[in-house]
Scaffold this motif. Structure first.
Motif, mmCIF file in Angstrom:
data_model
loop_
_atom_site.group_PDB
_atom_site.id
_atom_site.type_symbol
_atom_site.label_atom_id
_atom_site.label_comp_id
_atom_site.label_asym_id
_atom_site.label_seq_id
_atom_site.Cartn_x
_atom_site.Cartn_y
_atom_site.Cartn_z
ATOM 1 N N ALA A 261 0.859 -1.182 0.000
ATOM 2 C CA ALA A 261 0.000 0.000 0.000
ATOM 3 C C ALA A 261 0.895 1.232 0.000
ATOM 4 O O ALA A 261 2.074 1.160 0.361
ATOM 5 C CB ALA A 261 -0.919 0.006 1.218
ATOM 6 N N VAL A 262 0.346 2.345 -0.418
ATOM 7 C CA VAL A 262 1.093 3.600 -0.427
ATOM 8 C C VAL A 262 0.689 4.436 0.779
ATOM 9 O O VAL A 262 -0.496 4.634 1.034
ATOM 10 C CB VAL A 262 0.825 4.397 -1.721
ATOM 11 N N HIS A 263 1.666 4.903 1.528
ATOM 12 C CA HIS A 263 1.425 5.819 2.649
ATOM 13 C C HIS A 263 1.998 7.173 2.251
ATOM 14 O O HIS A 263 3.200 7.396 2.333
ATOM 15 C CB HIS A 263 2.100 5.317 3.924
ATOM 16 N N LEU A 386 2.398 2.532 -8.562
ATOM 17 C CA LEU A 386 1.291 2.751 -7.634
ATOM 18 C C LEU A 386 1.323 4.170 -7.063
ATOM 19 O O LEU A 386 0.282 4.831 -6.954
ATOM 20 C CB LEU A 386 1.340 1.722 -6.505
ATOM 21 N N GLU A 387 2.505 4.646 -6.686
ATOM 22 C CA GLU A 387 2.622 6.008 -6.148
ATOM 23 C C GLU A 387 2.150 7.042 -7.172
ATOM 24 O O GLU A 387 1.432 7.987 -6.827
ATOM 25 C CB GLU A 387 4.072 6.280 -5.741
ATOM 26 N N SER A 388 2.559 6.851 -8.411
ATOM 27 C CA SER A 388 2.175 7.816 -9.453
ATOM 28 C C SER A 388 0.673 7.816 -9.677
ATOM 29 O O SER A 388 0.051 8.889 -9.774
ATOM 30 C CB SER A 388 2.909 7.479 -10.755
ATOM 31 N N MET A 389 0.069 6.642 -9.760
ATOM 32 C CA MET A 389 -1.383 6.581 -9.963
ATOM 33 C C MET A 389 -2.118 7.203 -8.786
ATOM 34 O O MET A 389 -3.113 7.921 -8.972
ATOM 35 C CB MET A 389 -1.815 5.128 -10.176
ATOM 36 N N ALA A 390 -1.639 6.939 -7.575
ATOM 37 C CA ALA A 390 -2.287 7.497 -6.389
ATOM 38 C C ALA A 390 -2.205 9.017 -6.364
ATOM 39 O O ALA A 390 -3.085 9.685 -5.810
ATOM 40 C CB ALA A 390 -1.653 6.916 -5.128
ATOM 41 N N LEU A 391 -1.168 9.572 -6.973
ATOM 42 C CA LEU A 391 -0.983 11.014 -7.001
ATOM 43 C C LEU A 391 -1.602 11.666 -8.243
ATOM 44 O O LEU A 391 -1.415 12.854 -8.485
ATOM 45 C CB LEU A 391 0.510 11.348 -6.930
ATOM 46 N N GLY A 392 -2.322 10.863 -9.032
ATOM 47 C CA GLY A 392 -3.037 11.423 -10.160
ATOM 48 C C GLY A 392 -2.192 11.676 -11.382
ATOM 49 O O GLY A 392 -2.473 12.601 -12.159
ATOM 50 N N THR A 393 -1.160 10.855 -11.582
ATOM 51 C CA THR A 393 -0.280 11.023 -12.737
ATOM 52 C C THR A 393 -0.395 9.814 -13.656
ATOM 53 O O THR A 393 -0.391 8.665 -13.189
ATOM 54 C CB THR A 393 1.186 11.198 -12.278
ATOM 55 N N ALA A 394 -0.483 10.061 -14.965
ATOM 56 C CA ALA A 394 -0.549 8.981 -15.941
ATOM 57 C C ALA A 394 0.756 8.188 -15.921
ATOM 58 O O ALA A 394 1.805 8.698 -15.523
ATOM 59 C CB ALA A 394 -0.798 9.550 -17.331
ATOM 60 N N VAL A 395 0.686 6.930 -16.357
ATOM 61 C CA VAL A 395 1.838 6.034 -16.281
ATOM 62 C C VAL A 395 2.031 5.300 -17.601
ATOM 63 O O VAL A 395 1.065 4.818 -18.206
ATOM 64 C CB VAL A 395 1.660 5.001 -15.145
ATOM 65 N N LEU A 396 3.279 5.215 -18.023
ATOM 66 C CA LEU A 396 3.689 4.289 -19.077
ATOM 67 C C LEU A 396 4.559 3.241 -18.411
ATOM 68 O O LEU A 396 5.604 3.573 -17.844
ATOM 69 C CB LEU A 396 4.451 5.005 -20.188
ATOM 70 N N PRO A 404 1.890 -5.671 -14.610
ATOM 71 C CA PRO A 404 0.483 -5.739 -15.018
ATOM 72 C C PRO A 404 -0.481 -5.903 -13.847
ATOM 73 O O PRO A 404 -1.623 -5.440 -13.903
ATOM 74 C CB PRO A 404 0.448 -6.961 -15.946
ATOM 75 N N GLU A 405 -0.038 -6.552 -12.758
ATOM 76 C CA GLU A 405 -0.887 -6.702 -11.577
ATOM 77 C C GLU A 405 -1.156 -5.342 -10.937
ATOM 78 O O GLU A 405 -2.257 -5.074 -10.453
ATOM 79 C CB GLU A 405 -0.220 -7.605 -10.545
ATOM 80 N N VAL A 406 -0.129 -4.507 -10.907
ATOM 81 C CA VAL A 406 -0.253 -3.200 -10.252
ATOM 82 C C VAL A 406 -0.995 -2.204 -11.140
ATOM 83 O O VAL A 406 -1.882 -1.492 -10.683
ATOM 84 C CB VAL A 406 1.139 -2.658 -9.880
ATOM 85 N N ALA A 407 -0.642 -2.175 -12.411
ATOM 86 C CA ALA A 407 -1.184 -1.153 -13.307
ATOM 87 C C ALA A 407 -2.585 -1.474 -13.806
ATOM 88 O O ALA A 407 -3.362 -0.560 -14.092
ATOM 89 C CB ALA A 407 -0.242 -0.960 -14.489
ATOM 90 N N LYS A 449 -7.380 0.119 -5.155
ATOM 91 C CA LYS A 449 -7.424 -1.323 -4.898
ATOM 92 C C LYS A 449 -6.304 -1.760 -3.962
ATOM 93 O O LYS A 449 -6.356 -2.842 -3.380
ATOM 94 C CB LYS A 449 -7.327 -2.097 -6.217
ATOM 95 N N PHE A 450 -5.293 -0.912 -3.821
ATOM 96 C CA PHE A 450 -4.161 -1.203 -2.941
ATOM 97 C C PHE A 450 -4.221 -0.295 -1.712
ATOM 98 O O PHE A 450 -3.221 0.281 -1.296
ATOM 99 C CB PHE A 450 -2.847 -1.017 -3.696
#
Length: 468
Positions: A261-263, A386-396, A404-407, A449-450
């Protein structure tokens, strides 16, 4: 909606890295902790490092999470200084910047030889007088600590020389023995008299041996020793779980996937976008959502060489910001970037490189990026995604390992060996604003989800299996 970019042939197996480029995610210990629940102790092997690592992040997040579950928390360190009669000096030894004196050859030999008989850890109670280094993450969220002279150094030497693990005994006079010992990395140590849980983040030295400098026979022997001794093994993805079961011969009922999880401190995440944008412009001369970002230690599995190649070939004018310190085997990964920067031509103006940044500044960079680029060859988890997605940033990202499990379907996913596919993904992110906004929205949903709540439930299941 399928966000994958044409990946061509299936990717080859790759590797997982746990080294972060900046301070670990997590909070310093300042709030009171429960002392009535069970006590969990983790190792401070990575937490003690002056610059953050992915495993240090994992350990700090683990402490924070189990505290919320009612556990009392402890950390065991291996300071180079022997036990003092003065409690204050025992505490300063945990964070001392003083260079340790080298043991004489005979003393070092005897220390290595006798390590298999066991070492005794003494309790260290925080006094409130010692300031812990905030750039390394601050004081861990633990109510008390243990220390054993040269614990990790001597244990590693002993296993390398004799293939023998080092037992740890807790001197409970003045301290509370943990109810469970959770080793956050593959270490040749075990605590006597308590259940031992080991986290195996990945088996990259065996899956991608060309990407690490590990002594492979020694590493395999250590993993096999842990597999035999562990009361239970924790992993951070189904990919690693299957690797452990298959490659180490561990039965399925002895391996639990907890994910991560991200804290992220609310003091950083709640800052207005406009405030962060002003900071980025003032410090880096970067516009809001107007640059690509790659962060992580520079080593082969992070795939920086192909990222730079794909970026230059894409024709994108959006700047590329690279944050990461040198790790191992970094020369091939940085050769193209260094040459471009040395030439000082037009392409050099498109690339920025920073070796190390404080965690708070890295969070700002992630928030303001158009996209995080993390097409790693192989990951046991992939916390930057995960950190980037949680902070609202697109990911490649890539199709390697657990990514693939995380993204999920919330990122552009490419074969990590396919440079043209990366270039197409970069052009899409630069030119298609609707795509970027959609990925940001999907990323927040995927990151949820995390959650910490889901992580707590998985940890509760893990510790129940060892009777804690």
């Amino acid at each position: 909606m399928d966000r994958s970019v044409d990946v061509g042939e299936p990717s080859r197996p790759t590797e997982f890295s746990t080294t972060a480029a900046a301070e670990p995610t997590g909070l310093s210990a300042s709030s009171p902790v429960s002392t009535t629940g069970p006590t969990l102790c983790i190792d401070g092997y990575n937490i003690a490092m002056t610059k953050g690592t992915g495993i240090a992040t994992y350990g700090r997040n683990l402490l924070s999470t189990v505290r919320g579950m009612g556990y009392d928390t402890q950390v065991i360190y291996g300071p180079p200084r022997k036990r003092s009669k003065r409690p204050l000096l025992n505490e300063t030894a945990l964070v001392d910047a003083e260079r340790p004196r080298k043991n004489r050859r005979i003393a070092r030999y005897l220390q290595t030889l006798t390590s298999r008989n066991g070492v005794k850890a003494w309790p260290v109670t925080p006094s409130g007088e010692v300031f812990w280094p905030t750039r390394a993450g601050g004081r861990p969220q633990a109510s008390s600590f243990w220390a054993a002279h040269d614990l990790f150094f001597r244990a590693n030497r002993s296993f390398s020389a004799y293939r023998k693990e080092t037992p740890v005994d807790f001197d409970v006079e003045g301290g509370r023995r943990p109810d469970i010992m959770h080793w956050t990395a593959t270490l040749p140590l075990h605590a006597r008299g308590v259940p031992n849980v080991y986290t195996i983040h990945d088996l990259i030295p065996l899956r991608l041996p060309h990407t690490t400098l590990d002594d492979k026979p020694a590493y395999f022997a250590l993993c096999r020793a842990i597999a035999r001794r562990a009361d239970h093994i924790a992993v951070v993805s189904e990919t690693t779980r299957q690797d452990v079961i298959r490659m180490l011969g561990v039965s399925e009922d002895r391996v639990t996937n907890t994910y991560q999880a991200v804290h992220l401190p609310s003091s950083l995440t709640s800052r207005p976008d406009a405030e962060v944008a002003t900071e980025l412009e003032g410090i880096f001369d970067l516009g809001w959502k107007d640059y690509f970002l790659h962060f992580g230690a520079i080593e082969p599995k992070k795939n920086l060489g192909r990222i730079v190649e794909a970026y230059l070939a894409s024709g994108c004018t959006t700047p590329l910001v690279v944050v990461g310190g040198r790790a191992w085997l970094d020369e091939p990964e940085t050769a193209l970037m260094n040459q471009v920067l040395a030439d000082k031509g037009p392409s050099a103006e498109r690339i920025r490189r920073y070796e190390y940044l404080p965690f708070s500044m890295l969070v700002s960079l992630i928030r303001g990026a158009r996209a995080t680029l993390f097409p790693s060859l192989y990951e046991g988890f992939g916390l930057p995604v995960l950190e980037s997605m949680a902070l609202g940033t697109a990911v490649l990202t890539s199709t390697g390992g657990s990514l693939p499990e995380v993204a999920g379907d919330a990122a552009i996913s490419v074969d990590p060996y396919d440079v043209p596919a990366m270039s197409r993904g970069l052009r899409a992110l630069e030119q298609d604003e609707a795509l970027r906004l959609d990925l940001e929205a999907r990323g927040r949903i995927q990151a949820a989800k995390f959650s910490v709540e889901a992580y707590r439930a998985r940890l509760a299941d893990l510790y129940a299996k060892v009777g804690a």
